[in-house]
Write a protein that holds these residues in place. Structure first.
Motif, PDB file in Angstrom:
ATOM      1  N   ILE A 125       0.822  -1.221   0.000  1.00  0.00           N
ATOM      2  CA  ILE A 125       0.000   0.000   0.000  1.00  0.00           C
ATOM      3  C   ILE A 125       0.854   1.268   0.000  1.00  0.00           C
ATOM      4  O   ILE A 125       0.326   2.376  -0.018  1.00  0.00           O
ATOM      5  CB  ILE A 125      -0.975   0.038   1.187  1.00  0.00           C
ATOM      6  N   GLY A 126       2.191   1.099   0.036  1.00  0.00           N
ATOM      7  CA  GLY A 126       3.066   2.253  -0.124  1.00  0.00           C
ATOM      8  C   GLY A 126       3.742   2.780   1.125  1.00  0.00           C
ATOM      9  O   GLY A 126       4.216   3.918   1.136  1.00  0.00           O
ATOM     10  N   CYS A 127       3.829   1.961   2.181  1.00  0.00           N
ATOM     11  CA  CYS A 127       4.496   2.395   3.422  1.00  0.00           C
ATOM     12  C   CYS A 127       5.928   1.868   3.461  1.00  0.00           C
ATOM     13  O   CYS A 127       6.156   0.683   3.196  1.00  0.00           O
ATOM     14  CB  CYS A 127       3.739   1.876   4.643  1.00  0.00           C
ATOM     15  N   PRO A 128       6.897   2.720   3.820  1.00  0.00           N
ATOM     16  CA  PRO A 128       8.280   2.255   3.950  1.00  0.00           C
ATOM     17  C   PRO A 128       8.413   1.281   5.122  1.00  0.00           C
ATOM     18  O   PRO A 128       7.932   1.557   6.221  1.00  0.00           O
ATOM     19  CB  PRO A 128       9.072   3.546   4.228  1.00  0.00           C
ATOM     20  N   VAL A 129       9.039   0.139   4.870  1.00  0.00           N
ATOM     21  CA  VAL A 129       9.251  -0.880   5.900  1.00  0.00           C
ATOM     22  C   VAL A 129      10.745  -1.178   5.973  1.00  0.00           C
ATOM     23  O   VAL A 129      11.372  -1.476   4.955  1.00  0.00           O
ATOM     24  CB  VAL A 129       8.475  -2.170   5.565  1.00  0.00           C
ATOM     25  N   PHE A 130      11.297  -1.095   7.186  1.00  0.00           N
ATOM     26  CA  PHE A 130      12.725  -1.320   7.383  1.00  0.00           C
ATOM     27  C   PHE A 130      12.944  -2.554   8.254  1.00  0.00           C
ATOM     28  O   PHE A 130      12.430  -2.639   9.369  1.00  0.00           O
ATOM     29  CB  PHE A 130      13.369  -0.097   8.041  1.00  0.00           C
TER      30      PHE A 130
ATOM     31  N   SER B 153      18.416   4.609  13.755  1.00  0.00           N
ATOM     32  CA  SER B 153      19.120   5.134  12.578  1.00  0.00           C
ATOM     33  C   SER B 153      18.258   6.127  11.808  1.00  0.00           C
ATOM     34  O   SER B 153      18.763   7.118  11.257  1.00  0.00           O
ATOM     35  CB  SER B 153      19.568   3.981  11.676  1.00  0.00           C
ATOM     36  N   LEU B 154      16.962   5.881  11.752  1.00  0.00           N
ATOM     37  CA  LEU B 154      16.048   6.840  11.121  1.00  0.00           C
ATOM     38  C   LEU B 154      16.015   8.146  11.904  1.00  0.00           C
ATOM     39  O   LEU B 154      16.036   9.240  11.323  1.00  0.00           O
ATOM     40  CB  LEU B 154      14.640   6.238  11.027  1.00  0.00           C
ATOM     41  N   VAL B 155      15.950   8.035  13.225  1.00  0.00           N
ATOM     42  CA  VAL B 155      15.972   9.232  14.076  1.00  0.00           C
ATOM     43  C   VAL B 155      17.262   9.999  13.853  1.00  0.00           C
ATOM     44  O   VAL B 155      17.256  11.231  13.680  1.00  0.00           O
ATOM     45  CB  VAL B 155      15.819   8.842  15.565  1.00  0.00           C
ATOM     46  N   GLU B 156      18.376   9.281  13.855  1.00  0.00           N
ATOM     47  CA  GLU B 156      19.689   9.917  13.708  1.00  0.00           C
ATOM     48  C   GLU B 156      19.797  10.673  12.389  1.00  0.00           C
ATOM     49  O   GLU B 156      20.367  11.765  12.320  1.00  0.00           O
ATOM     50  CB  GLU B 156      20.786   8.860  13.803  1.00  0.00           C
ATOM     51  N   LYS B 157      19.245  10.103  11.334  1.00  0.00           N
ATOM     52  CA  LYS B 157      19.372  10.722  10.008  1.00  0.00           C
ATOM     53  C   LYS B 157      18.438  11.909   9.820  1.00  0.00           C
ATOM     54  O   LYS B 157      18.838  12.924   9.233  1.00  0.00           O
ATOM     55  CB  LYS B 157      19.109   9.687   8.916  1.00  0.00           C
TER      56      LYS B 157
ATOM     57  N   GLN C   9      26.681  -2.718  25.392  1.00  0.00           N
ATOM     58  CA  GLN C   9      26.666  -2.889  23.936  1.00  0.00           C
ATOM     59  C   GLN C   9      25.329  -3.473  23.467  1.00  0.00           C
ATOM     60  O   GLN C   9      24.787  -3.060  22.436  1.00  0.00           O
ATOM     61  CB  GLN C   9      27.804  -3.816  23.502  1.00  0.00           C
ATOM     62  N   LEU C  10      24.819  -4.424  24.237  1.00  0.00           N
ATOM     63  CA  LEU C  10      23.550  -5.048  23.873  1.00  0.00           C
ATOM     64  C   LEU C  10      22.386  -4.067  23.969  1.00  0.00           C
ATOM     65  O   LEU C  10      21.440  -4.134  23.192  1.00  0.00           O
ATOM     66  CB  LEU C  10      23.278  -6.254  24.775  1.00  0.00           C
ATOM     67  N   ALA C  11      22.453  -3.166  24.937  1.00  0.00           N
ATOM     68  CA  ALA C  11      21.351  -2.232  25.177  1.00  0.00           C
ATOM     69  C   ALA C  11      21.398  -1.004  24.279  1.00  0.00           C
ATOM     70  O   ALA C  11      20.399  -0.284  24.165  1.00  0.00           O
ATOM     71  CB  ALA C  11      21.366  -1.783  26.638  1.00  0.00           C
ATOM     72  N   THR C  12      22.522  -0.777  23.633  1.00  0.00           N
ATOM     73  CA  THR C  12      22.678   0.428  22.807  1.00  0.00           C
ATOM     74  C   THR C  12      22.148   0.196  21.403  1.00  0.00           C
ATOM     75  O   THR C  12      22.595  -0.702  20.690  1.00  0.00           O
ATOM     76  CB  THR C  12      24.161   0.842  22.722  1.00  0.00           C
ATOM     77  N   MET C  13      21.184   1.008  20.995  1.00  0.00           N
ATOM     78  CA  MET C  13      20.648   0.912  19.642  1.00  0.00           C
ATOM     79  C   MET C  13      21.659   1.457  18.643  1.00  0.00           C
ATOM     80  O   MET C  13      22.296   2.487  18.882  1.00  0.00           O
ATOM     81  CB  MET C  13      19.349   1.718  19.529  1.00  0.00           C
ATOM     82  N   LYS C  14      21.783   0.789  17.517  1.00  0.00           N
ATOM     83  CA  LYS C  14      22.678   1.275  16.471  1.00  0.00           C
ATOM     84  C   LYS C  14      22.043   2.476  15.774  1.00  0.00           C
ATOM     85  O   LYS C  14      20.876   2.450  15.431  1.00  0.00           O
ATOM     86  CB  LYS C  14      22.961   0.178  15.446  1.00  0.00           C
ATOM     87  N   ARG C  15      22.852   3.487  15.581  1.00  0.00           N
ATOM     88  CA  ARG C  15      22.360   4.702  14.932  1.00  0.00           C
ATOM     89  C   ARG C  15      23.000   4.942  13.566  1.00  0.00           C
ATOM     90  O   ARG C  15      22.777   5.986  12.955  1.00  0.00           O
ATOM     91  CB  ARG C  15      22.623   5.923  15.823  1.00  0.00           C
ATOM     92  N   ASP C  16      23.794   3.985  13.115  1.00  0.00           N
ATOM     93  CA  ASP C  16      24.572   4.221  11.895  1.00  0.00           C
ATOM     94  C   ASP C  16      24.264   3.241  10.766  1.00  0.00           C
ATOM     95  O   ASP C  16      25.074   3.052   9.867  1.00  0.00           O
ATOM     96  CB  ASP C  16      26.070   4.193  12.215  1.00  0.00           C
ATOM     97  N   ILE C  17      23.079   2.596  10.824  1.00  0.00           N
ATOM     98  CA  ILE C  17      22.687   1.766   9.679  1.00  0.00           C
ATOM     99  C   ILE C  17      22.462   2.688   8.482  1.00  0.00           C
ATOM    100  O   ILE C  17      21.848   3.750   8.605  1.00  0.00           O
ATOM    101  CB  ILE C  17      21.389   0.993   9.973  1.00  0.00           C
ATOM    102  N   GLU C  18      22.959   2.285   7.338  1.00  0.00           N
ATOM    103  CA  GLU C  18      22.799   3.126   6.147  1.00  0.00           C
ATOM    104  C   GLU C  18      21.325   3.191   5.741  1.00  0.00           C
ATOM    105  O   GLU C  18      20.695   2.170   5.472  1.00  0.00           O
ATOM    106  CB  GLU C  18      23.630   2.576   4.986  1.00  0.00           C
ATOM    107  N   ILE C  19      20.796   4.380   5.732  1.00  0.00           N
ATOM    108  CA  ILE C  19      19.420   4.623   5.270  1.00  0.00           C
ATOM    109  C   ILE C  19      19.516   5.365   3.945  1.00  0.00           C
ATOM    110  O   ILE C  19      19.853   6.552   3.895  1.00  0.00           O
ATOM    111  CB  ILE C  19      18.610   5.467   6.292  1.00  0.00           C
ATOM    112  N   ARG C  20      19.253   4.665   2.876  1.00  0.00           N
ATOM    113  CA  ARG C  20      19.407   5.277   1.546  1.00  0.00           C
ATOM    114  C   ARG C  20      18.226   6.164   1.186  1.00  0.00           C
ATOM    115  O   ARG C  20      18.351   7.080   0.369  1.00  0.00           O
ATOM    116  CB  ARG C  20      19.577   4.179   0.495  1.00  0.00           C
ATOM    117  N   GLU C  21      17.079   5.883   1.779  1.00  0.00           N
ATOM    118  CA  GLU C  21      15.880   6.658   1.448  1.00  0.00           C
ATOM    119  C   GLU C  21      15.993   8.099   1.953  1.00  0.00           C
ATOM    120  O   GLU C  21      16.629   8.370   2.978  1.00  0.00           O
ATOM    121  CB  GLU C  21      14.641   6.002   2.063  1.00  0.00           C
TER     122      GLU C  21
END
Length: 350
Positions: A118-123, A136-140, A301-313
């Motif tokens: 239906i057109g929603c971005p899914v990550f 990562s979305l927040v960071e970008k 390390q386990l509790a820290t969310m990754k903020r650097d996943i490449e988001i191309r969109e």
């Protein structure tokens, strides 16, 4: 200001599933007994389970009516064998969780495909979790020109709260009333503008509730642990965690003052006295922290969310632009006639 809503799809779908199960399954004592009642779960005429999808879609429709965000993204988990297990070697991470029930597992695949069609971005990906993509979305995209919201029930998302990002946490009705009584700072109108059973967390409310600011949440969880995710932390130190993190901010700083004692009894006694008199820590966590240092750092390390996943969109790729024809087609296919009626009503009103 435009609104960007990031939705923890895995959390919402799971909550929707368990919130819409027959009592025969809810009260079943064994997995075998539950499986015998699977046929009672809401399903289509050709056997596709829909109870979680139906509830989630009703929730999303209600959220849309209230919030009308300009931009939307969904994040999902694919597996528990993410980098936290494969790279960090934490085989125990989330190992305390039961296998996902088959009717829910099937609806994850169906819901993810539904949203994409239906057109929603899914990550999502096998390497990262839903919250890593949210981070990562927040960071970008977060910034002064965009109000970002993260909709979830999971407390580890507190670490994403900032002046530009709010956490919309799904809570029980009783918890919501308690929070409203404690933080009547938004006013009645503001609460009515939020989705149902949602409380909006700012950096200040996170600090008031957790004892630390959002950026220190992973440090806090490194010590307290997180039973839900199987993060061990440091046993017996939970009550001292927030005062220590509030005082020292980082694990390195906490362990620096411990190491400066050099194992000298007199210095350790002075440190314990400081903690007791200045931080209100009555039971010393010194020995436990020294003994569990390696696990505490791994827990961070386990509790820290990754903020650097490449988001191309781009942000424009997140613009809410539902393919209404496809939405109607999907709702008919899943036999969700009551939701279809609401969608048709929205179409005539717009």
């Amino acid at each position: 200001m435009p609104k960007f809503l990031i939705i923890d799809g895995s959390s919402m779908l799971s909550t929707s599933y368990y919130g819409n199960l027959p009592k025969s399954i809810l009260f079943a004592k064994t997995d075998e007994e539950k499986e015998r009642h699977y046929k009672e779960i809401l399903h289509t005429s050709d056997g596709k389970y829909t109870n979680a999808m139906f509830t989630m879609l009703r929730t999303l429709l209600a959220v849309y009516k209230k919030v009308k965000p300009e931009y939307v993204a969904f994040t999902f988990d694919m597996t528990r064998d993410t980098f936290r297990r494969t790279q960090l070697g934490a085989d125990f991470y989330k190992s305390n969780r039961k296998e996902t029930a088959q009717p829910l597992k099937e609806q994850f695949v169906q819901m993810e495909e539904f949203l994409k069609v239906i057109g929603c971005p899914v990550f999502m990906s096998p390497e990262y979790e839903a919250d890593d993509y949210a981070a990562s979305l927040v960071e970008k995209f977060q910034g002064p020109e965009l109000q970002t919201y993260v909709l979830t029930k999971d407390h580890d998302y507190f670490q994403l709260v900032s002046p530009y990002t709010r956490m919309w946490r799904v809570v029980t009705k009783d918890k919501l009333e308690t929070l409203k009584d404690a933080y009547g700072l938004y006013g009645k109108d503001a609460y009515e503008a939020l989705p149902s059973n949602v409380f909006e967390y700012t950096p200040e409310t996170v600090h008031s509730e957790e004892g630390v600011y959002p950026e220190q949440i992973p440090v806090l969880l490194a010590i307290t642990g997180d039973p839900g995710d199987g993060i061990p932390g440091c046993k017996g130190v939970s009550s001292a965690a927030a005062p220590l993190v509030e005082e020292y901010k980082t694990l390195d700083a906490i362990y620096q003052v411990i190491e400066e004692c050099e194992g000298v009894a007199k210095k350790e006694k002075e440190l314990n006295t400081f903690w007791k008199e200045n931080l209100g820590i009555s039971r010393s966590p010194l020995k436990a922290l020294k003994t569990n240092k390696e696990m505490v750092y791994l827990s961070e390390q386990l509790a820290t969310m990754k903020r650097d996943i490449e988001i191309r969109e781009s942000l424009d790729d997140m613009r809410l632009n539902i393919n209404m024809d496809e939405l109607v087609k999907q709702l008919k296919a899943y036999e969700m006639n009551s939701i279809l009626a609401e969608v048709e009503k929205l179409k005539t009103e717009s």
